[in-house]
Design a protein around this motif. Structure first.
Motif, PDB file in Angstrom:
ATOM      1  N   LEU A 196       0.739  -1.265  -0.026  1.00  0.00           N
ATOM      2  CA  LEU A 196      -0.025   0.063  -0.039  1.00  0.00           C
ATOM      3  C   LEU A 196       0.764   1.215  -0.086  1.00  0.00           C
ATOM      4  O   LEU A 196       0.557   2.227  -0.779  1.00  0.00           O
ATOM      5  CB  LEU A 196      -1.051  -0.159   1.211  1.00  0.00           C
ATOM      6  N   CYS A 200       0.878   4.185  -3.147  1.00  0.00           N
ATOM      7  CA  CYS A 200       0.684   5.533  -3.056  1.00  0.00           C
ATOM      8  C   CYS A 200       1.897   6.196  -3.628  1.00  0.00           C
ATOM      9  O   CYS A 200       1.692   7.233  -4.490  1.00  0.00           O
ATOM     10  CB  CYS A 200       0.633   5.892  -1.409  1.00  0.00           C
ATOM     11  N   PHE A 203       1.735   5.734  -7.480  1.00  0.00           N
ATOM     12  CA  PHE A 203       0.484   6.151  -7.965  1.00  0.00           C
ATOM     13  C   PHE A 203       0.800   7.803  -8.306  1.00  0.00           C
ATOM     14  O   PHE A 203       0.573   8.435  -9.324  1.00  0.00           O
ATOM     15  CB  PHE A 203      -0.460   6.444  -7.089  1.00  0.00           C
ATOM     16  N   ALA A 204       1.449   8.525  -7.048  1.00  0.00           N
ATOM     17  CA  ALA A 204       1.842   9.749  -7.110  1.00  0.00           C
ATOM     18  C   ALA A 204       2.806  10.207  -8.179  1.00  0.00           C
ATOM     19  O   ALA A 204       2.960  11.124  -8.933  1.00  0.00           O
ATOM     20  CB  ALA A 204       2.330  10.514  -6.091  1.00  0.00           C
ATOM     21  N   THR A 321       2.721  -2.688  -7.001  1.00  0.00           N
ATOM     22  CA  THR A 321       3.087  -1.093  -7.507  1.00  0.00           C
ATOM     23  C   THR A 321       2.837  -1.218  -9.038  1.00  0.00           C
ATOM     24  O   THR A 321       2.777   0.150  -9.678  1.00  0.00           O
ATOM     25  CB  THR A 321       4.647  -0.916  -6.973  1.00  0.00           C
ATOM     26  N   SER A 324      -0.819  -0.098  -9.972  1.00  0.00           N
ATOM     27  CA  SER A 324      -0.734   1.508  -9.541  1.00  0.00           C
ATOM     28  C   SER A 324      -0.313   2.284 -10.493  1.00  0.00           C
ATOM     29  O   SER A 324      -0.798   3.340 -10.834  1.00  0.00           O
ATOM     30  CB  SER A 324       0.131   1.692  -8.039  1.00  0.00           C
ATOM     31  N   CYS A 350      -3.735  13.844  -1.479  1.00  0.00           N
ATOM     32  CA  CYS A 350      -4.335  12.958  -0.319  1.00  0.00           C
ATOM     33  C   CYS A 350      -3.702  11.466  -0.251  1.00  0.00           C
ATOM     34  O   CYS A 350      -3.393  10.807   0.660  1.00  0.00           O
ATOM     35  CB  CYS A 350      -5.900  12.737  -0.343  1.00  0.00           C
ATOM     36  N   VAL A 351      -3.348  10.803  -1.581  1.00  0.00           N
ATOM     37  CA  VAL A 351      -2.646   9.645  -1.717  1.00  0.00           C
ATOM     38  C   VAL A 351      -1.188   9.500  -1.075  1.00  0.00           C
ATOM     39  O   VAL A 351      -0.935   8.646  -0.214  1.00  0.00           O
ATOM     40  CB  VAL A 351      -2.595   9.213  -3.193  1.00  0.00           C
ATOM     41  N   VAL A 352      -0.541  10.652  -1.277  1.00  0.00           N
ATOM     42  CA  VAL A 352       0.694  10.781  -0.635  1.00  0.00           C
ATOM     43  C   VAL A 352       0.460  11.004   0.810  1.00  0.00           C
ATOM     44  O   VAL A 352       1.500  10.521   1.724  1.00  0.00           O
ATOM     45  CB  VAL A 352       1.202  12.051  -1.283  1.00  0.00           C
ATOM     46  N   VAL A 354      -1.609   9.432   2.779  1.00  0.00           N
ATOM     47  CA  VAL A 354      -1.803   8.319   3.294  1.00  0.00           C
ATOM     48  C   VAL A 354      -0.640   7.478   3.200  1.00  0.00           C
ATOM     49  O   VAL A 354      -0.130   6.971   4.384  1.00  0.00           O
ATOM     50  CB  VAL A 354      -2.877   7.396   2.537  1.00  0.00           C
ATOM     51  N   MET A 355       0.282   7.577   2.268  1.00  0.00           N
ATOM     52  CA  MET A 355       1.736   6.795   2.471  1.00  0.00           C
ATOM     53  C   MET A 355       2.363   7.623   3.758  1.00  0.00           C
ATOM     54  O   MET A 355       3.133   6.650   4.359  1.00  0.00           O
ATOM     55  CB  MET A 355       2.246   7.393   1.080  1.00  0.00           C
TER      56      MET A 355
END
Length: 383
Positions: A196, A200, A203-204, A321, A324, A350-352, A354-355
């Motif tokens: 996860l 993240c 994804f970024a 990954t 992702s 927001c994803v970052v 969470v990371m």
């Protein structure tokens, strides 16, 4: 070597498109084949590395991928191009797993962090090959000649470099008491938290790399040259940070490094969202690149140390990954079209975040890892 192969192919995609008269939709389907091939091939890499050793597997897979490098320009039809790109993805994904698994073992032996620098060298290889490819395309060199010569040169260099890998019979490289990994190793429950965090970060990275130029064009009214520079700045910041990242990791430790990087990336995301002039937008993308740069190397290292078989842990994280990286660009585009570009990058911020909150999961397990002790020396530790 791995980065150079990928960078070489990327620069000649326009030539291949013109040579086969591919419309954008057909080319898009062709470019989807490599990640599909990687996604299918990677879960089998752990078993291959266990049976033959990470040294032998890495050398064989990279050599095969070097050969495949020459084939896209020789494809006589779109169907053949799909098949070649699929094989390229299999070679890229499987060799990626065995390389990182070998690096985990080497990192344990050295007793210090090296993974970030190795990932940085991937970027160096990609940028160097991309530069050569750009010059070849500008000079009008036929891609069949360019890719054929590049494949031959890289194959020779790979043979020389591969001789320096740890031998599979050396202590700790291929543990004799390690259980055989599954034939098709999907992520285990223990790997999911690390996956996860990696999800993240990638994804970024993927969303920013694919949409930086478009964002700067439509939101900050940047010209074509300035907009394209946004992508370049992002990638240079990531490459430079990874090359220097091991020093930061040794100083701060993995958990703090991920948290600090996450904070920098969040600031970068907020800067992008609020930017209305090109300079500020480029600064935001630079901060995103700086922030996420060391996360994937740390996730790979932590995953390789979750059990007795490094390749199986690396496989589990890489499978997540890669997925992702596949979904980040289209999701970003869908949100940008449905809402706005700033709204899409608010989601990425927001994803970052969470990371950043999950940074604790990269804390090393009981397997000896590179960690900073109180006096600045490196010891095996759980802290």
């Amino acid at each position: 070597m791995h980065g150079a192969i990928a960078g070489t192919v990327s620069t000649r995609i326009p030539w291949i498109q013109d040579h086969l008269s591919l419309d954008p939709r057909t080319l898009g389907l062709a470019l989807l084949c490599p990640p599909i091939g990687a996604f299918i091939g990677m879960p089998m890499a752990g078993r291959l590395a266990y049976r033959f050793g990470t040294r032998a597997a890495t050398r064989a897979l990279l050599a095969a991928w070097c050969v495949v490098l020459a084939l896209p320009a020789l494809a006589p039809s779109p169907a053949w191009l799909f098949a070649v790109f699929f094989l390229s993805g299999v070679g890229a994904g499987m060799s990626d797993i065995t390389m990182n698994a070998h690096a985990v073992v080497l990192e344990r032996r050295l007793g210090r962090s090296i993974m970030s620098g190795l990932h940085g060298m991937w970027a160096v290889g990609s940028l160097a090959a991309g530069g050569v490819g750009t010059l070849a395309a500008q000079a009008g060199v036929d891609a069949r000649i360019h890719l054929g010569v590049a494949a031959a040169v890289l194959l020779v260099l790979h043979g020389l470099a591969g001789r320096g890998l740890l031998r599979d019979g050396d202590p700790g490289v291929t543990p004799q008491d390690a259980p055989a990994p599954r034939r098709f190793a999907l992520p285990s429950r223990a790997i999911l938290p690390l996956g996860l965090v990696g999800f993240c970060a990638v994804f970024a990275e993927g969303a920013s790399a694919n949409w930086a130029a478009v964002y700067l064009t439509h939101v900050t009214d940047a010209g074509p040259g300035v907009a394209a520079a946004g992508y370049t700045v992002l990638m240079l910041c990531m490459a430079g940070t990874r090359l220097m990242g091991d020093r930061v990791i040794r100083l701060l430790g993995p958990v703090t490094a991920v948290r600090a990087g996450g904070v920098v990336a969040v600031i970068g995301g907020l800067t992008v969202v609020t930017a209305r002039v090109p300079a500020l937008g480029m600064a935001g993308f630079a901060l995103i690149g700086l922030g996420v740069a060391v996360v994937m190397p740390l996730v790979m290292a932590a995953a390789g140390n979750t059990g007795t078989n490094a390749s199986e842990g690396v496989t589990g994280v890489a499978t997540i990954t890669y997925m992702s990286g596949m979904i980040a660009p289209p999701i970003t585009g869908w949100l940008a079209g449905s809402l706005s570009y700033p709204a899409a990058f608010t989601m990425i911020t927001c994803v970052v975040a969470v990371m950043t909150l999950l940074a604790r999961v990269v804390r090393p397990s009981g397997v000896a890892s590179a960690q900073p002790a109180g006096d600045g020396s490196l010891v095996g530790s759980r802290d």
